[in-house]
Structures are given as structure tokens and as C-alpha cells.
Design a protein around this motif. Structure first.
Motif, PDB file in Angstrom:
ATOM      1  N   GLY A  44       7.182  -4.834  -1.479  1.00 42.18           N
ATOM      2  CA  GLY A  44       5.952  -4.059  -1.512  1.00 42.18           C
ATOM      3  C   GLY A  44       5.855  -3.220  -2.777  1.00 42.18           C
ATOM      4  O   GLY A  44       6.828  -2.595  -3.185  1.00 42.18           O
ATOM      5  N   VAL A  45       4.680  -3.227  -3.388  1.00 39.93           N
ATOM      6  CA  VAL A  45       4.428  -2.460  -4.605  1.00 39.93           C
ATOM      7  C   VAL A  45       3.091  -1.746  -4.447  1.00 39.93           C
ATOM      8  O   VAL A  45       2.109  -2.349  -4.023  1.00 39.93           O
ATOM      9  CB  VAL A  45       4.377  -3.393  -5.840  1.00 39.93           C
ATOM     10  CG1 VAL A  45       4.020  -2.621  -7.088  1.00 39.93           C
ATOM     11  CG2 VAL A  45       5.692  -4.128  -6.014  1.00 39.93           C
ATOM     12  N   THR A  46       3.067  -0.462  -4.791  1.00 37.23           N
ATOM     13  CA  THR A  46       1.818   0.287  -4.759  1.00 37.23           C
ATOM     14  C   THR A  46       1.193   0.261  -6.154  1.00 37.23           C
ATOM     15  O   THR A  46       1.834   0.647  -7.134  1.00 37.23           O
ATOM     16  CB  THR A  46       2.054   1.746  -4.313  1.00 37.23           C
ATOM     17  OG1 THR A  46       2.678   1.721  -3.023  1.00 37.23           O
ATOM     18  CG2 THR A  46       0.746   2.508  -4.229  1.00 37.23           C
ATOM     19  N   GLN A  47      -0.036  -0.206  -6.216  1.00 41.64           N
ATOM     20  CA  GLN A  47      -0.765  -0.301  -7.481  1.00 41.64           C
ATOM     21  C   GLN A  47      -1.275   1.088  -7.892  1.00 41.64           C
ATOM     22  O   GLN A  47      -1.367   1.986  -7.060  1.00 41.64           O
ATOM     23  CB  GLN A  47      -1.942  -1.275  -7.323  1.00 41.64           C
ATOM     24  CG  GLN A  47      -1.534  -2.680  -6.926  1.00 41.64           C
ATOM     25  CD  GLN A  47      -0.688  -3.350  -7.982  1.00 41.64           C
ATOM     26  OE1 GLN A  47      -0.905  -3.176  -9.168  1.00 41.64           O
ATOM     27  NE2 GLN A  47       0.303  -4.108  -7.544  1.00 41.64           N
ATOM     28  N   PRO A  48      -1.636   1.261  -9.173  1.00 38.24           N
ATOM     29  CA  PRO A  48      -2.170   2.549  -9.630  1.00 38.24           C
ATOM     30  C   PRO A  48      -3.395   3.015  -8.839  1.00 38.24           C
ATOM     31  O   PRO A  48      -3.611   4.214  -8.681  1.00 38.24           O
ATOM     32  CB  PRO A  48      -2.530   2.283 -11.091  1.00 38.24           C
ATOM     33  CG  PRO A  48      -1.645   1.164 -11.504  1.00 38.24           C
ATOM     34  CD  PRO A  48      -1.462   0.325 -10.266  1.00 38.24           C
ATOM     35  N   ASP A  49      -4.176   2.078  -8.323  1.00 34.94           N
ATOM     36  CA  ASP A  49      -5.365   2.470  -7.549  1.00 34.94           C
ATOM     37  C   ASP A  49      -5.038   2.773  -6.086  1.00 34.94           C
ATOM     38  O   ASP A  49      -5.921   3.035  -5.280  1.00 34.94           O
ATOM     39  CB  ASP A  49      -6.444   1.399  -7.644  1.00 34.94           C
ATOM     40  CG  ASP A  49      -6.026   0.079  -7.012  1.00 34.94           C
ATOM     41  OD1 ASP A  49      -4.897  -0.020  -6.494  1.00 34.94           O
ATOM     42  OD2 ASP A  49      -6.828  -0.860  -7.041  1.00 34.94           O
ATOM     43  N   GLY A  50      -3.753   2.724  -5.720  1.00 35.86           N
ATOM     44  CA  GLY A  50      -3.337   3.056  -4.364  1.00 35.86           C
ATOM     45  C   GLY A  50      -3.221   1.871  -3.422  1.00 35.86           C
ATOM     46  O   GLY A  50      -2.714   2.009  -2.316  1.00 35.86           O
ATOM     47  N   THR A  51      -3.687   0.699  -3.844  1.00 31.93           N
ATOM     48  CA  THR A  51      -3.578  -0.473  -2.984  1.00 31.93           C
ATOM     49  C   THR A  51      -2.137  -0.987  -2.989  1.00 31.93           C
ATOM     50  O   THR A  51      -1.403  -0.789  -3.957  1.00 31.93           O
ATOM     51  CB  THR A  51      -4.525  -1.605  -3.444  1.00 31.93           C
ATOM     52  OG1 THR A  51      -4.182  -1.976  -4.780  1.00 31.93           O
ATOM     53  CG2 THR A  51      -5.976  -1.173  -3.360  1.00 31.93           C
ATOM     54  N   LYS A  52      -1.782  -1.624  -1.903  1.00 31.21           N
ATOM     55  CA  LYS A  52      -0.427  -2.167  -1.792  1.00 31.21           C
ATOM     56  C   LYS A  52      -0.468  -3.678  -1.885  1.00 31.21           C
ATOM     57  O   LYS A  52      -1.315  -4.322  -1.278  1.00 31.21           O
ATOM     58  CB  LYS A  52       0.216  -1.718  -0.488  1.00 31.21           C
ATOM     59  CG  LYS A  52       0.470  -0.232  -0.450  1.00 31.21           C
ATOM     60  CD  LYS A  52       1.264   0.169   0.762  1.00 31.21           C
ATOM     61  CE  LYS A  52       1.514   1.658   0.700  1.00 31.21           C
ATOM     62  NZ  LYS A  52       2.375   2.112   1.767  1.00 31.21           N
ATOM     63  N   THR A  53       0.454  -4.213  -2.657  1.00 28.63           N
ATOM     64  CA  THR A  53       0.592  -5.659  -2.789  1.00 28.63           C
ATOM     65  C   THR A  53       2.065  -6.007  -2.625  1.00 28.63           C
ATOM     66  O   THR A  53       2.924  -5.142  -2.602  1.00 28.63           O
ATOM     67  CB  THR A  53       0.100  -6.152  -4.169  1.00 28.63           C
ATOM     68  OG1 THR A  53       0.883  -5.536  -5.195  1.00 28.63           O
ATOM     69  CG2 THR A  53      -1.362  -5.866  -4.378  1.00 28.63           C
ATOM     70  N   ARG A  54       2.326  -7.284  -2.532  1.00 30.18           N
ATOM     71  CA  ARG A  54       3.709  -7.744  -2.443  1.00 30.18           C
ATOM     72  C   ARG A  54       3.976  -8.646  -3.642  1.00 30.18           C
ATOM     73  O   ARG A  54       3.283  -9.635  -3.837  1.00 30.18           O
ATOM     74  CB  ARG A  54       3.930  -8.484  -1.127  1.00 30.18           C
ATOM     75  CG  ARG A  54       3.706  -7.558   0.080  1.00 30.18           C
ATOM     76  CD  ARG A  54       4.223  -8.138   1.353  1.00 30.18           C
ATOM     77  NE  ARG A  54       5.665  -8.124   1.444  1.00 30.18           N
ATOM     78  CZ  ARG A  54       6.391  -7.054   1.789  1.00 30.18           C
ATOM     79  NH1 ARG A  54       5.824  -5.920   2.041  1.00 30.18           N
ATOM     80  NH2 ARG A  54       7.691  -7.143   1.876  1.00 30.18           N
TER      81      ARG A  54
END
Length: 111
Positions: free
Chosen positions: A13-23
Motif C-alpha cells: 500500500g502506498v499513499t499518493q500525494p493527493d491522499g488516495t491509496k494505491t498498491r
């Protein structure tokens, strides 16, 4: 490990600068793909029938689908039966897992 958990194993899991989470695919798996390597998940729970094994392999392939060159990466899933069969086919390897699970052969020590 059910097929539904495989993406979580292969991607973190990674949190993007805009706050969204991706894998994102783990860096080690990316490196293996670049080298044409092999990634194997080994599960000590239960035994996998052919249909379930296919589901798990398909889930692994889906987890790397967006990776350029993912076709060069060999993926496989071993349940405890497949792992035992593999280990037993290499007599020199048989003693190592026994040592790792704290059931070493008396008088034997790894180097």
C-alpha cells in the motif's frame, strides 16, 4: 493463502500525494521481472487442488499485469504438498528445512 490475498502479498500500500491509496508492485518483484526471474509463493496451509492452484496463479499474473516485461517473470504457487515433493527430490536440501523448523537431524549442522 486464498487468491484474494495474493495482490496484497505482491503489492504494498502506498499513499499518493493527493491522499488516495494505491498498491504498488514490490521492488523485489520488479527486479525479478527485469532479470527474467522466478517469484514463488509458498503456503504451509492446506493442499491446493488444480482449480484452486489455477486461481492462485491467475491472481499472481493479474498482480503483475501492468508491469512492462511481466511475461519474462515466471510465477508459481506451492502448497505444502508441492513444497514437500520439491524438497524430497533434492536429497541435499532435505536437511535444511528440518533445521529451519527446529527439528534438525541429530549430529547435522549447516555450514
Amino acid at each position: 493463502m486464498p487468491a484474494s490475498e495474493i495482490a496484497k502479498e505482491m503489492r504494498r500500500g502506498v499513499t499518493q500525494p493527493d491522499g488516495t491509496k494505491t498498491r504498488r508492485l514490490r521492488p523485489s518483484i520488479r527486479a525479478l521481472a527485469a532479470e527474467g526471474g522466478v517469484y514463488v509463493i509458498v503456503s504451509s496451509k492446506g493442499s491446493t487442488a488444480d482449480s484452486r492452484l489455477t486461481e492462485r496463479r491467475d491472481a499472481m499474473r493479474a498482480a503483475v499485469a501492468d508491469l512492462p516485461g511481466s511475461d519474462a517473470l515466471h510465477l508459481d504457487f506451492y502448497d505444502r504438498t508441492r513444497m514437500t515433493t520439491w524438497v524430497r527430490s533434492y536429497p541435499g536440501v532435505v536437511l535444511w528445512p528440518l533445521d529451519r523448523i527446529d527439528q534438525p537431524l541429530p549430529g547435522w549442522q549447516p555450514l
